[in-house]
Design a protein around this motif. Sequence first.
Motif, PDB file in Angstrom:
ATOM      1  N   ASP A 154       0.442  -1.096  -0.280  1.00  0.00           N
ATOM      2  CA  ASP A 154       0.276   0.003  -0.276  1.00  0.00           C
ATOM      3  C   ASP A 154       0.729   1.372   0.011  1.00  0.00           C
ATOM      4  OD1 ASP A 154      -2.956   0.890   0.498  1.00  0.00           O
ATOM      5  OD2 ASP A 154      -2.651   1.803   2.301  1.00  0.00           O
ATOM      6  N   GLY A 165       1.712   3.971   2.108  1.00  0.00           N
ATOM      7  CA  GLY A 165       2.095   4.413   2.780  1.00  0.00           C
ATOM      8  C   GLY A 165       3.749   3.360   3.568  1.00  0.00           C
ATOM      9  N   PHE A 166       3.613   3.463   3.919  1.00  0.00           N
ATOM     10  CA  PHE A 166       5.255   2.652   4.371  1.00  0.00           C
ATOM     11  C   PHE A 166       5.585   2.052   4.205  1.00  0.00           C
ATOM     12  CE2 PHE A 166       5.754   5.611   8.752  1.00  0.00           C
ATOM     13  CZ  PHE A 166       6.233   6.233   7.836  1.00  0.00           C
ATOM     14  N   ALA A 167       3.694   0.751   3.716  1.00  0.00           N
ATOM     15  CA  ALA A 167       4.342  -0.291   3.254  1.00  0.00           C
ATOM     16  C   ALA A 167       5.084  -0.659   1.855  1.00  0.00           C
ATOM     17  CB  ALA A 167       2.816  -1.105   3.469  1.00  0.00           C
ATOM     18  N   SER A 191      -1.475   6.319  -3.986  1.00  0.00           N
ATOM     19  CA  SER A 191      -2.762   6.805  -2.701  1.00  0.00           C
ATOM     20  C   SER A 191      -2.898   5.472  -1.941  1.00  0.00           C
ATOM     21  CB  SER A 191      -3.923   6.196  -3.704  1.00  0.00           C
ATOM     22  OG  SER A 191      -5.011   6.433  -2.708  1.00  0.00           O
ATOM     23  N   ILE A 192      -3.295   5.550  -0.667  1.00  0.00           N
ATOM     24  CA  ILE A 192      -2.757   4.560   0.775  1.00  0.00           C
ATOM     25  C   ILE A 192      -4.733   4.101  -0.201  1.00  0.00           C
ATOM     26  CG2 ILE A 192      -1.721   6.423   1.861  1.00  0.00           C
ATOM     27  CD1 ILE A 192      -4.280   6.560   3.603  1.00  0.00           C
ATOM     28  N   ASP A 242      -2.669   0.992   8.912  1.00  0.00           N
ATOM     29  CA  ASP A 242      -3.961   0.820   9.366  1.00  0.00           C
ATOM     30  C   ASP A 242      -4.680   1.853   8.519  1.00  0.00           C
ATOM     31  OD1 ASP A 242      -2.581   2.666  10.337  1.00  0.00           O
ATOM     32  OD2 ASP A 242      -2.377   2.360  12.431  1.00  0.00           O
ATOM     33  N   GLY A 243      -4.323   2.943   8.069  1.00  0.00           N
ATOM     34  CA  GLY A 243      -5.311   4.335   7.379  1.00  0.00           C
ATOM     35  C   GLY A 243      -5.498   4.079   6.156  1.00  0.00           C
ATOM     36  N   GLY A 244      -5.051   3.203   5.479  1.00  0.00           N
ATOM     37  CA  GLY A 244      -4.831   2.845   3.968  1.00  0.00           C
ATOM     38  C   GLY A 244      -6.051   2.201   4.679  1.00  0.00           C
ATOM     39  N   ASN A 287       0.327   1.099  13.045  1.00  0.00           N
ATOM     40  CA  ASN A 287       1.902   2.007  14.015  1.00  0.00           C
ATOM     41  C   ASN A 287       0.294   2.962  14.217  1.00  0.00           C
ATOM     42  OD1 ASN A 287       0.824   3.402  11.674  1.00  0.00           O
ATOM     43  ND2 ASN A 287       2.611   3.458  11.066  1.00  0.00           N
ATOM     44  N   ALA A 321      -1.446   4.908  13.561  1.00  0.00           N
ATOM     45  CA  ALA A 321      -0.759   6.994  12.936  1.00  0.00           C
ATOM     46  C   ALA A 321      -0.993   6.514  11.599  1.00  0.00           C
ATOM     47  CB  ALA A 321       0.374   7.173  13.634  1.00  0.00           C
ATOM     48  N   SER A 322      -0.946   7.729  11.515  1.00  0.00           N
ATOM     49  CA  SER A 322      -0.999   8.654   9.955  1.00  0.00           C
ATOM     50  C   SER A 322      -0.020   7.945   9.751  1.00  0.00           C
ATOM     51  CB  SER A 322      -2.293   9.161   9.243  1.00  0.00           C
ATOM     52  OG  SER A 322      -2.293   9.278   7.493  1.00  0.00           O
ATOM     53  N   TYR A 348       3.120   7.884   7.931  1.00  0.00           N
ATOM     54  CA  TYR A 348       4.069   9.201   6.953  1.00  0.00           C
ATOM     55  C   TYR A 348       4.011  10.164   7.045  1.00  0.00           C
ATOM     56  CZ  TYR A 348       7.546   8.445   3.703  1.00  0.00           C
ATOM     57  OH  TYR A 348       9.177   8.661   2.665  1.00  0.00           O
ATOM     58  N   VAL A 349       2.387  10.479   7.668  1.00  0.00           N
ATOM     59  CA  VAL A 349       2.200  12.290   7.673  1.00  0.00           C
ATOM     60  C   VAL A 349       3.019  12.527   9.430  1.00  0.00           C
ATOM     61  CG1 VAL A 349       1.005  13.934   8.243  1.00  0.00           C
ATOM     62  CG2 VAL A 349       0.479  12.049   6.442  1.00  0.00           C
ATOM     63  N   LEU A 386      -4.343   7.797  15.240  1.00  0.00           N
ATOM     64  CA  LEU A 386      -5.195   6.658  14.720  1.00  0.00           C
ATOM     65  C   LEU A 386      -5.675   5.862  16.096  1.00  0.00           C
ATOM     66  CD1 LEU A 386      -4.167   5.392  11.353  1.00  0.00           C
ATOM     67  CD2 LEU A 386      -6.070   6.981  11.897  1.00  0.00           C
TER      68      LEU A 386
END
Length: 572
Positions: free
Chosen positions: A395, A397-399, A424-425, A450-452, A477, A479-480, A482-483, A501
């Motif tokens: 996804d 983000g960090f993934a 996009s996430i 988790d956000g994605g 985590n 959290a969003s 990366y942000v 989050l």
Amino acid sequence: MTSGSMTGGRALAEALRAHGAGPMFGMGGFQLLPFYEGIRALGLAHHLINDERSGAFAADAYARVSGRVGICDATLGPGATNLVTALVESLNAGVPVVALVGDAHRAYAGRNMTQETRQVDILRPAVKEILRVESPGRVPELVRRAFAVATSGRPGPVVLDIPEDVAHAEHDYATADFQVGEPPRVPYRRSHPDHDDLARAGELLRRARRPLVLAGGGIHLSGAHAALGELARSLGIPVAHTMSGKGAIACEDDLSVGLFGRYSTIANALLESADCLLVAGCKLGEVATKRYSLPPPGVPIIQLDVAAEEIGRWAPVTVGLWGDARAGLTDLTAHLTGAGRGDRDGYLTEVADRKRRWWDEVRERHESAETPVAMARLVHELNRHLPPEAILVADGGFASHWAGLLYRTKRAGRGFVADRGFASIGYGLPGALGAWLAAPGRPVVAMTGDGGLNMTLGELETARRAGAAITVIVVNNAASGYVKALQHAVYGHGSYQSSDLSPTDYAAVARALGCDGVRVEHPDELAPALTKALNHHSGPFVVDVAVTRDPAQMLPGVDSRALHITPGDRPA
Ligand SMILES: Cc1ncc(C[n+]2csc(CCOP(=O)(O)OP(=O)(O)O)c2C)c(N)n1
């Protein structure tokens, strides 16, 4: 044989069948009801999704993994507009997708019809081409056209916009209407670079002492990994890759030097000292170039791309090769027959030494026993447990960054799918569904923040209904992330705004949705959890991994964008 009187919607289904359409992903509405009735009658595979964006993401991943055209559909208005984000992913990444979109009845359009908007205007810049079907008789012709546009030149998404009255109208079709000339392939036709340009590129490579290939996602779109491997091995040229290009050469191949760009292991250092770069199927965008700070000025660049206008977009090239990646690389190898490795043996030894040293230096982090789980340890366990034929879908983000950097594909080809076209996430879960349908028998693992996951959680229900035995690893985590990590890097400790989050147990969520899952709090639990997930064949399995919550530890390296902020810009 297909012929006689039928609705435009039924004709749509017949034409798709004639093109050998694979599974479709969408959500219905009144406008395309005859199409749904057509696919029901014909027994075509179709998956109801819970958000049209997810359907287009699934179609995108299906296309990347199968090498065929991905198909999705949406109804008038909100259905159509929900497609935009995912269609842009396919557009930017060059992925062949055909999206069928219902539109308003032309007798009433513009009279405040329910769900009505100027969807053609909204969708137009998100796709390679939008084809409006103005009469039922033209349905077969325009389906042919949609497949041709989606698969030719630089592939991309095409929308077929079908007004309600066209979908519902009866028309008398001839058998010949549904005949497909050449069977649809991706790429549709292969073009070869100019002979003189090949000769000049060959000369540059022959003379180079420290050449490097920069491979992008175009290698996979063209099915060029074998041709690239042959060129790299016969000439002794190391290969660096973007996130989309991972698997252009197996990460475990001696000639692979890993990811280059925003994050890299040793590739950026080699890029800095290269004396010739062969850029293949790679746009040299922001992430690949570390915000346009790579490659260093002056280094000779050969750029091979199927889109002529992409060549030299911002970094001036010495030789442009306009053509299909597989054709161009094969031609280049043929031009250099007998050239061998020249005097590059010392260079290749240096590459091997650098690699060994880098992995030795980071070993401790990769085997870290800390809790919450260190990101490097998570990817390390994936490297240990995923078989060579696995497909990892990452996804936005960090993934995608952590896995792009550290995940090691064991064989060449598309074993890693990341939505780096639009980043996009929310791609991970629906992307895994599309990949799973495209590759029966291959283990498919999604890795998502988790956000994605929150964005597309409803697709766990879709995946369950489809019986998709996918593993969903949640990089949890709370959290969003990366942000939050960027807020930490730019504004300092404690300066976080709207990036936390609620801590959530996604294994429990999965179970509530009729799927299965385990929660991992300690790194020692990763191995049994992954084994269990990979042996779970009756539906989605969620491995919810509590990873580091410390924003100082979240980034896989230094993000070059944070470095661009001067200390004076930072609040005390
Ligand atoms: C649709 C969309 N909105 C916003 C962003 C900007 N963005 C990039 S990474 C990120 C954080 C994502 O959080 P999560 O999915 O939990 O992944 P993490 O970064 O924590 O691994 C955001 C919001 C994006 N890429 N896509």
